[in-house]
Enzyme design. Sequence first.
Site, PDB file in Angstrom:
ATOM      1  N   HIS A 235       0.713  -1.427  -0.047  1.00 23.76           N
ATOM      2  CA  HIS A 235       0.013   0.130  -0.022  1.00 23.76           C
ATOM      3  C   HIS A 235       0.733   1.414   0.019  1.00 23.76           C
ATOM      4  O   HIS A 235       0.770   1.955  -0.896  1.00 23.76           O
ATOM      5  CB  HIS A 235      -1.014   0.131   1.315  1.00 23.76           C
ATOM      6  CG  HIS A 235      -1.823   1.152   1.398  1.00 23.76           C
ATOM      7  ND1 HIS A 235      -2.249   1.745   0.200  1.00 23.76           N
ATOM      8  CD2 HIS A 235      -2.603   1.711   2.342  1.00 23.76           C
ATOM      9  CE1 HIS A 235      -3.162   2.925   0.611  1.00 23.76           C
ATOM     10  NE2 HIS A 235      -3.295   2.619   1.740  1.00 23.76           N
ATOM     11  N   HIS A 274      -2.141   0.902 -11.768  1.00 22.79           N
ATOM     12  CA  HIS A 274      -2.784   1.280 -10.649  1.00 22.79           C
ATOM     13  C   HIS A 274      -3.965   0.581 -10.619  1.00 22.79           C
ATOM     14  O   HIS A 274      -4.522   0.052 -11.524  1.00 22.79           O
ATOM     15  CB  HIS A 274      -3.385   2.675 -10.718  1.00 22.79           C
ATOM     16  CG  HIS A 274      -4.023   3.144  -9.417  1.00 22.79           C
ATOM     17  ND1 HIS A 274      -5.258   3.014  -9.117  1.00 22.79           N
ATOM     18  CD2 HIS A 274      -3.392   3.910  -8.463  1.00 22.79           C
ATOM     19  CE1 HIS A 274      -5.295   3.808  -8.090  1.00 22.79           C
ATOM     20  NE2 HIS A 274      -4.297   4.098  -7.542  1.00 22.79           N
ATOM     21  N   ASP A 325       3.487   8.139  -7.371  1.00 24.12           N
ATOM     22  CA  ASP A 325       4.700   7.940  -6.777  1.00 24.12           C
ATOM     23  C   ASP A 325       5.770   8.063  -7.373  1.00 24.12           C
ATOM     24  O   ASP A 325       6.955   8.537  -6.839  1.00 24.12           O
ATOM     25  CB  ASP A 325       4.738   6.603  -5.959  1.00 24.12           C
ATOM     26  CG  ASP A 325       3.374   6.340  -5.218  1.00 24.12           C
ATOM     27  OD1 ASP A 325       3.357   7.041  -4.347  1.00 24.12           O
ATOM     28  OD2 ASP A 325       2.669   5.321  -5.212  1.00 24.12           O
ATOM     29  N   ARG A 369     -19.605  -5.579   8.528  1.00 20.60           N
ATOM     30  CA  ARG A 369     -19.100  -7.076   8.761  1.00 20.60           C
ATOM     31  C   ARG A 369     -19.570  -7.522   7.642  1.00 20.60           C
ATOM     32  O   ARG A 369     -20.673  -8.140   7.573  1.00 20.60           O
ATOM     33  CB  ARG A 369     -20.049  -7.370  10.070  1.00 20.60           C
ATOM     34  CG  ARG A 369     -19.784  -8.571  10.812  1.00 20.60           C
ATOM     35  CD  ARG A 369     -19.766  -9.818   9.930  1.00 20.60           C
ATOM     36  NE  ARG A 369     -19.361 -11.265  10.825  1.00 20.60           N
ATOM     37  CZ  ARG A 369     -19.183 -12.380  10.400  1.00 20.60           C
ATOM     38  NH1 ARG A 369     -19.240 -12.311   9.157  1.00 20.60           N
ATOM     39  NH2 ARG A 369     -18.925 -13.384  10.972  1.00 20.60           N
TER      40      ARG A 369
END
EC number: 2.3.3.5
Length: 389
Positions: A235, A274, A325, A369
């Site tokens: 990540h 990506h 990045d 959940r």
Amino acid sequence: MTDTTILQNNTHVIKPKKSVALSGVPAGNTALCTVGKSGNDLHYRGYDILDLAEHCEFEEVAHLLIHGKLPTRDELNAYKSKLKALRGLPANVRTVLEALPAASHPMDVMRTGVSALGCTLPEKEGHTVSGARDIADKLLASLSSILLYWYHYSHNGERIQPETDDDSIGGHFLHLLHGEKPTQSWEKAMHISLVLYAEHEFNASTFTSRVIAGTGSDVYSAIIGAIGALRGPKHGGANEVSLEIQQRYETPDEAEADIRKRVENKEVVIGFGHPVYTIADPRHQVIKRVAKQLSEEGGSLKMYHIADRLETVMWETKKMFPNLDWFSAVSYNMMGVPTEMFTPLFVIARVTGWAAHIIEQRQDNKIIRPSANYTGPEDRPFVSIDDRC
């Protein structure tokens, strides 16, 4: 329609990517951000990232995400004054930071600093929106202080004063790092970079923060969980690896020859592609201009030219585009930011998006959940302990 996306009921759906779990699966609703609706766009609360990066200071975007609107000039000035006043660290937080060794991972320092701050200035019961926003502002203002107080103390024994009169979060970071006010060009570059990293929908760290918030936990716990998720190399850390790749080479020709061999050998080149964008990362064009300007001003275009050549090579060989990045690495390097601080800078930017998602998840007031697809054995007979082989 392309082979990577489909449209259903005017909603853009990403074709699942095998390398990404739950790729293309909606996991909730948000009014904060859209990523890749057209294949290469990004919007924060409806505003195009290109407009925000071009025209806004980072504090404007922080206000947009945390407080829900772009501020007026008076509101922005008041917000910046508030953030300036929140840069200090309580004495016991400084004590905790002084106890951390120099070899600590900076992301662990960030996580520990936030935890110490949460023990010192805990969120009040009731978990109000205004209280969450105040905590978000405190974290936004003091994360640079946490990182750089530890850095200077652990590396040279200096107890720096984290409060400065710098007008911006980015300026504050650079001032604490280098011990002097940054140039206007560097401060502008930081504004742009932080804006580009501020928010990105249901990425791993943001979703982590929402899962924690959905349990009714406090803001600090949700932010700490997000930092832990971002610490993972799948990540965060891509800009750190991007710089390592770029620094392998002395010339663009050397870089091209080596990367072509690596591509032939099916090696993964970090900084390209990506999970969501299918055409291009819209942030790339902005940060590339920043990287070029900083390189020209610094009188050293070596890294920029290498990164630029490899961008061409990766498109020619793999049809893979660079993500944010790739040239962020060049930009941060030109401003003298240590490589190990690249991902902590990501935290400083993204805490705005995390906080906004935490507040939004609380307003939804539901625990997250999901179900799992069971892949284990079925209906096994129980064997008593004395009869087991």
